[in-house]
Design a protein around this motif. Structure first.
Motif, PDB file in Angstrom:
ATOM      1  N   PRO A  12      15.889  -9.498   4.272  1.00 22.95           N
ATOM      2  CA  PRO A  12      14.844 -10.469   4.901  1.00 22.95           C
ATOM      3  C   PRO A  12      14.502 -11.663   3.807  1.00 22.95           C
ATOM      4  O   PRO A  12      14.534 -11.108   2.659  1.00 22.95           O
ATOM      5  CB  PRO A  12      13.913  -9.796   5.649  1.00 22.95           C
ATOM      6  CG  PRO A  12      13.939  -8.207   5.179  1.00 22.95           C
ATOM      7  CD  PRO A  12      15.161  -8.164   4.274  1.00 22.95           C
ATOM      8  N   THR A  70       8.223 -17.514  11.118  1.00 19.83           N
ATOM      9  CA  THR A  70       8.372 -16.078  10.996  1.00 19.83           C
ATOM     10  C   THR A  70       9.170 -15.486  10.004  1.00 19.83           C
ATOM     11  O   THR A  70      10.285 -15.886  10.037  1.00 19.83           O
ATOM     12  CB  THR A  70       8.805 -15.794  12.685  1.00 19.83           C
ATOM     13  OG1 THR A  70       7.815 -16.020  13.526  1.00 19.83           O
ATOM     14  CG2 THR A  70       8.861 -14.155  12.701  1.00 19.83           C
ATOM     15  N   PRO A  71       8.630 -14.736   9.112  1.00 23.66           N
ATOM     16  CA  PRO A  71       9.384 -14.014   8.099  1.00 23.66           C
ATOM     17  C   PRO A  71      10.300 -13.008   8.858  1.00 23.66           C
ATOM     18  O   PRO A  71      10.105 -12.775   9.768  1.00 23.66           O
ATOM     19  CB  PRO A  71       8.546 -13.437   7.110  1.00 23.66           C
ATOM     20  CG  PRO A  71       7.203 -13.238   8.185  1.00 23.66           C
ATOM     21  CD  PRO A  71       7.319 -14.182   9.280  1.00 23.66           C
ATOM     22  N   ALA A  73      13.947 -10.905   9.981  1.00 19.56           N
ATOM     23  CA  ALA A  73      15.170 -11.366  10.516  1.00 19.56           C
ATOM     24  C   ALA A  73      15.179 -11.146  12.116  1.00 19.56           C
ATOM     25  O   ALA A  73      15.145 -10.138  12.429  1.00 19.56           O
ATOM     26  CB  ALA A  73      16.439 -10.575  10.058  1.00 19.56           C
ATOM     27  N   ARG A 299       9.421 -10.783  -0.239  1.00 15.12           N
ATOM     28  CA  ARG A 299      10.667 -11.048   0.516  1.00 15.12           C
ATOM     29  C   ARG A 299      10.282 -11.309   1.713  1.00 15.12           C
ATOM     30  O   ARG A 299      11.229 -11.913   2.591  1.00 15.12           O
ATOM     31  CB  ARG A 299      11.890 -10.166   0.392  1.00 15.12           C
ATOM     32  CG  ARG A 299      11.884  -9.019   1.154  1.00 15.12           C
ATOM     33  CD  ARG A 299      13.104  -8.249   0.612  1.00 15.12           C
ATOM     34  NE  ARG A 299      12.965  -6.897   1.792  1.00 15.12           N
ATOM     35  CZ  ARG A 299      13.768  -5.843   1.531  1.00 15.12           C
ATOM     36  NH1 ARG A 299      14.572  -5.641   0.462  1.00 15.12           N
ATOM     37  NH2 ARG A 299      13.552  -4.703   2.389  1.00 15.12           N
ATOM     38  N   CYS A 300       9.183 -11.013   2.357  1.00 16.11           N
ATOM     39  CA  CYS A 300       8.995 -10.938   3.777  1.00 16.11           C
ATOM     40  C   CYS A 300       7.716 -11.392   4.080  1.00 16.11           C
ATOM     41  O   CYS A 300       7.174 -11.336   5.326  1.00 16.11           O
ATOM     42  CB  CYS A 300       9.275  -9.632   4.447  1.00 16.11           C
ATOM     43  SG  CYS A 300       7.642  -8.316   3.952  1.00 16.11           S
ATOM     44  N   SER A 301       6.929 -11.968   3.108  1.00 15.84           N
ATOM     45  CA  SER A 301       5.756 -12.722   3.227  1.00 15.84           C
ATOM     46  C   SER A 301       5.771 -14.102   3.673  1.00 15.84           C
ATOM     47  O   SER A 301       6.468 -15.117   3.343  1.00 15.84           O
ATOM     48  CB  SER A 301       4.859 -12.222   2.328  1.00 15.84           C
ATOM     49  OG  SER A 301       3.412 -12.892   2.520  1.00 15.84           O
ATOM     50  N   ALA A 302       4.975 -14.351   4.681  1.00 13.82           N
ATOM     51  CA  ALA A 302       4.961 -15.791   5.036  1.00 13.82           C
ATOM     52  C   ALA A 302       3.485 -16.428   4.695  1.00 13.82           C
ATOM     53  O   ALA A 302       3.126 -17.553   4.898  1.00 13.82           O
ATOM     54  CB  ALA A 302       5.012 -16.037   6.402  1.00 13.82           C
ATOM     55  N   PHE A 303       2.619 -15.534   3.958  1.00 10.48           N
ATOM     56  CA  PHE A 303       1.350 -16.147   3.348  1.00 10.48           C
ATOM     57  C   PHE A 303       1.566 -17.325   2.549  1.00 10.48           C
ATOM     58  O   PHE A 303       0.690 -18.218   2.678  1.00 10.48           O
ATOM     59  CB  PHE A 303       0.900 -15.185   2.520  1.00 10.48           C
ATOM     60  CG  PHE A 303       0.301 -13.775   3.261  1.00 10.48           C
ATOM     61  CD1 PHE A 303       0.280 -13.634   4.551  1.00 10.48           C
ATOM     62  CD2 PHE A 303      -0.364 -12.861   2.471  1.00 10.48           C
ATOM     63  CE1 PHE A 303      -0.390 -12.651   4.957  1.00 10.48           C
ATOM     64  CE2 PHE A 303      -1.065 -11.699   2.775  1.00 10.48           C
ATOM     65  CZ  PHE A 303      -0.973 -11.529   4.275  1.00 10.48           C
ATOM     66  N   ALA A 304       2.610 -17.169   1.498  1.00  9.80           N
ATOM     67  CA  ALA A 304       2.812 -18.251   0.772  1.00  9.80           C
ATOM     68  C   ALA A 304       4.083 -18.921   0.938  1.00  9.80           C
ATOM     69  O   ALA A 304       4.715 -19.416   0.096  1.00  9.80           O
ATOM     70  CB  ALA A 304       2.679 -17.534  -0.757  1.00  9.80           C
ATOM     71  N   MET A 394      -2.169 -19.188  14.324  1.00  7.77           N
ATOM     72  CA  MET A 394      -2.715 -17.911  14.415  1.00  7.77           C
ATOM     73  C   MET A 394      -3.091 -17.446  15.574  1.00  7.77           C
ATOM     74  O   MET A 394      -3.384 -18.318  16.588  1.00  7.77           O
ATOM     75  CB  MET A 394      -4.141 -18.041  13.593  1.00  7.77           C
ATOM     76  CG  MET A 394      -3.989 -18.558  12.141  1.00  7.77           C
ATOM     77  SD  MET A 394      -3.249 -17.942  11.040  1.00  7.77           S
ATOM     78  CE  MET A 394      -4.376 -16.677  10.626  1.00  7.77           C
ATOM     79  N   PRO A 399      -1.263 -14.476  11.672  1.00 10.06           N
ATOM     80  CA  PRO A 399      -0.219 -15.231  11.896  1.00 10.06           C
ATOM     81  C   PRO A 399       0.490 -14.903  13.249  1.00 10.06           C
ATOM     82  O   PRO A 399       0.796 -13.799  13.738  1.00 10.06           O
ATOM     83  CB  PRO A 399       0.786 -15.097  10.726  1.00 10.06           C
ATOM     84  CG  PRO A 399       0.085 -14.787   9.699  1.00 10.06           C
ATOM     85  CD  PRO A 399      -1.270 -13.914  10.302  1.00 10.06           C
ATOM     86  N   TYR A 401       3.641 -14.432  14.926  1.00 11.91           N
ATOM     87  CA  TYR A 401       4.918 -14.693  14.744  1.00 11.91           C
ATOM     88  C   TYR A 401       5.763 -14.468  15.850  1.00 11.91           C
ATOM     89  O   TYR A 401       5.198 -13.831  16.829  1.00 11.91           O
ATOM     90  CB  TYR A 401       5.469 -13.484  13.598  1.00 11.91           C
ATOM     91  CG  TYR A 401       4.665 -13.740  12.088  1.00 11.91           C
ATOM     92  CD1 TYR A 401       4.635 -14.928  11.516  1.00 11.91           C
ATOM     93  CD2 TYR A 401       4.324 -12.704  11.423  1.00 11.91           C
ATOM     94  CE1 TYR A 401       4.301 -15.055  10.273  1.00 11.91           C
ATOM     95  CE2 TYR A 401       3.738 -12.797  10.223  1.00 11.91           C
ATOM     96  CZ  TYR A 401       3.616 -14.164   9.763  1.00 11.91           C
ATOM     97  OH  TYR A 401       3.282 -14.209   8.320  1.00 11.91           O
ATOM     98  N   TYR A 403       8.741 -12.497  17.809  1.00 10.82           N
ATOM     99  CA  TYR A 403       9.318 -11.099  17.830  1.00 10.82           C
ATOM    100  C   TYR A 403      10.033 -10.830  18.852  1.00 10.82           C
ATOM    101  O   TYR A 403       9.818 -11.292  20.048  1.00 10.82           O
ATOM    102  CB  TYR A 403       8.407  -9.996  17.402  1.00 10.82           C
ATOM    103  CG  TYR A 403       7.064 -10.079  18.358  1.00 10.82           C
ATOM    104  CD1 TYR A 403       7.257  -9.301  19.483  1.00 10.82           C
ATOM    105  CD2 TYR A 403       6.138 -10.879  18.272  1.00 10.82           C
ATOM    106  CE1 TYR A 403       6.288  -9.132  20.514  1.00 10.82           C
ATOM    107  CE2 TYR A 403       4.975 -10.808  19.287  1.00 10.82           C
ATOM    108  CZ  TYR A 403       5.232  -9.844  20.163  1.00 10.82           C
ATOM    109  OH  TYR A 403       4.092  -9.477  21.278  1.00 10.82           O
TER     110      TYR A 403
END
Lengths: 405, 405
Positions: A12, A70-71, A73, A299-304, A394, A399, A401, A403
């Motif tokens: 991801p 959305t982080p 897959a 690899r999976c964070s959308a924070f940053a 939010m 967040p 996301y 899904y």
């Protein structure tokens, strides 16, 4: 009229769904050329088991928009390598399924291995005169695909690494006692992500003081000497290391630790090079030591998440669709940088056969300080990629996301 | 006119500087009562070595504003316990320094141990009729201080934990193969932060499927049975464990791993309970297992800072200053929750002697599912604390934090 199918493959990233968004929304625009838009569930592997979904039915506009931030897959991923032998029975099996679904356009969002899938499918299609256009959309936090300026996913991961290393530096510096904090960053063969640690520096001499990539050999004695030297001008040291650092014989540093002993259950202990170096420093220098493995969140964070990265990922997806509609196949979407005025990226197409199974490493000339530092060239290259923060919708303080249940 | 001094102590949080901001900006408003505003460098320990700074001189308005979103401890911190014996020479030494600087107001931002410092200093001051008012401003990610609804720092850490666990769940679910991901979260004795993992659930049955706090005993066989049961309804499991989980004899689970063997350098291996449980699951169940230690970023990250937390932290700081000006001393600022209409927090004062060296744990009635789950009461309690995102000023694509070189 033909149908389109899209899948995700490999590890991801923060923006692989942004590319999915790009593919879907572009496909939805071409109602005169594309009838149904399908998503493979768990990539080609799930598709072979008959797993796919009708994206027009399951994708209301708000979910489509949420994909952009959305982080992970959304469609699920796989690590499935198609056989080298194009006469293998899996190929007619796959193309029968494509025919059953009347697929005319196939998109695969992924890294190196996924481009191998794109290459094999497009070669098979050409040989067997299958009427299906096959396009790869690049993604990998590792930034190791050739023939493209960079890969979608790298910018956000680099931003996560830089911001985390910065905060680890803040955390490490609150006490007045000598300390070493070792940050282990993903990247087995290519050090792009580890190099991004350099972006955390706010001023000359700031942390991280030492950065080690897998592009050069790692010498343990030299490392201890480097740390001792760094202590001459600073009390709290942050050191970035790539998970793939190795000695001059090619032996991974993490293998030293893993040889050390067995866990409670009698199995080989499996830890990373960060833990090993923590123990090495502890045994040699009388200072506080800690290691931090950034782990899957990088690899999976959308924070940053980088807005630039997210936008480019979507652009790659939609560019792929328009290219396929123009008749292209067997290609990977690439990024071409124009630095003439300010940073600008346009999309192009490269032959996927040339891209797959190759690896782009950090140029040795960008690694300075006898393998302990990163040059200004890298900073100039990477800085535009981490710019901008997308607005994250939010819900209940977290967040919101997209899904699939 | 007297001067004011403020210090920070103990581990960093995302909002300890927000409380510092609250103290400073309130102090700056009372130019008729407070002359100089000093900051201790590295808390009481640094102050004993003569380390302090004039905050009016070093704090231009933009730095003061940047404090509000800067994690860590801007002034530096310490872990220094004052002697139990109030006749120790360190006390007159300290109060001589206070007198030299004409200190009339002393503020200490910290957790349990820091409140112990506040208690001792205020008792000494009373006994020796020192004219100095001494106030504690609470902070700890652990949320374990008594006589306050919650502590500044907990909300942001809880938000970081919830958002990270959510993203780890996204990451863990991309593949179709059975997997267990164990997330180790800070909290040696109190499980507040681990409990916050429950906030990551987007729907019934979502990850994390199992949550273990140190408030109850942890049984390894039961844990394996819990995991097996969870696999009946889900393929990819995320499990949250507190670093402080222990068996019924009180032995920490991490100690099992640490007994296992020695590292390459012949020292006892030091890993957490997450690594141990990873190895346990690997040895007993034939599934993919991974452990993630959230590590220092959970206490020092401003990625997921809660605006509510940040504002309350500043409010606690400014309330402390106005209380001291009214003559209060020997108190800790507390939070009182009003849920009558919607969530609202007002500040109060509690006797610091009663607060220090005590610990508030998660009520056992909030721990459900035979020690594997968290009740709705906790969610109702914690959810208001993670609301809102402060606007983070950016520079070169990264947060523009305040710092001392």
């Amino acid at each position: 009229m033909k149908n389109l199918i899209v899948g995700q493959s490999g590890g991801p990233t923060a923006v692989i769904n942004s590319s999915l968004y790009g593919v879907i929304q572009e496909a939805f625009l071409h109602t005169d050329e594309i009838e149904n838009v399908y998503g493979m569930i768990n990539g080609i592997e799930g598709f072979l088991k008959g797993k796919y979904t009708d994206l027009r039915a399951e994708m209301p506009p708000e979910t489509l928009q949420a994909l952009r931030i959305t982080p992970g897959a959304y469609l699920g991923s796989c690590r499935y390598k198609l056989p080298e032998d194009l006469n293998d029975t899996v190929y007619p099996e796959l193309f029968n399924r494509f025919r059953e679904l009347n697929i005319g356009y196939f998109f695969y969002i992924g890294g190196n291995d996924s481009m191998d899938t794109v290459s094999k499918l497009s070669r098979y299609a050409t040989e067997h005169r299958e009427e299906i256009r096959i396009i790869g959309i690049p993604k990998t936090i590792d930034n190791d695909l050739i023939n493209t300026d960079h890969t979608p996913g790298f910018g956000s991961a680099a931003k996560y690494v830089a911001a985390s290393v910065c905060e680890i530096g803040i955390d490490a510096s609150v006490y007045d006692t000598k300390s070493v904090t070792i940050v282990e960053i993903m990247g087995r063969h290519a050090g792009w992500l580890t190099a991004a640690g350099v972006l955390a520096r706010k001023f000359k001499g700031d942390n991280p003081v030492l950065i080690y990539l897998p592009e050069t050999d790692f010498d343990q004695e030299q490392f201890i000497a480097d740390v001792q030297k760094a202590f001459q001008s600073k009390n709290n040291l942050v050191v970035c290391v790539s998970e793939g650092i190795h000695d001059k014989t090619g032996k991974f540093i993490c293998e030293y630790e893993n040889e050390a002993g067995t866990d409670t259950f009698g199995h080989k202990m499996l830890t990373g090079c960060g833990k090993y170096l923590e123990n090495l420093v502890k045994s040699r220098l009388n200072v506080k030591v800690r290691s931090v493995e950034l782990n899957v969140n990088q690899r999976c964070s959308a924070f940053a998440q980088s807005l630039t990265d997210s936008r480019e990922a979507a652009k790659a997806g939609s560019f792929g669709v328009t290219a396929a509609l123009k008749g292209e196949t067997g290609k990977m979407v690439s990024f071409i940088r124009d630095n003439s005025v300010s940073y600008d990226i346009s999309c192009g197409l490269v032959d996927v056969d040339e891209v797959c199974n190759k690896e782009k490493c950090v140029p040795l000339s960008w690694i300075t300080g006898n393998g302990t530092d990163i040059s200004q060239e890298f900073i100039d290259y990477a800085l535009p990629l981490i710019q901008g923060n997308p607005a994250i919708p939010m819900k209940s303080g977290l967040p919101n996301y997209a899904y699939r249940k």
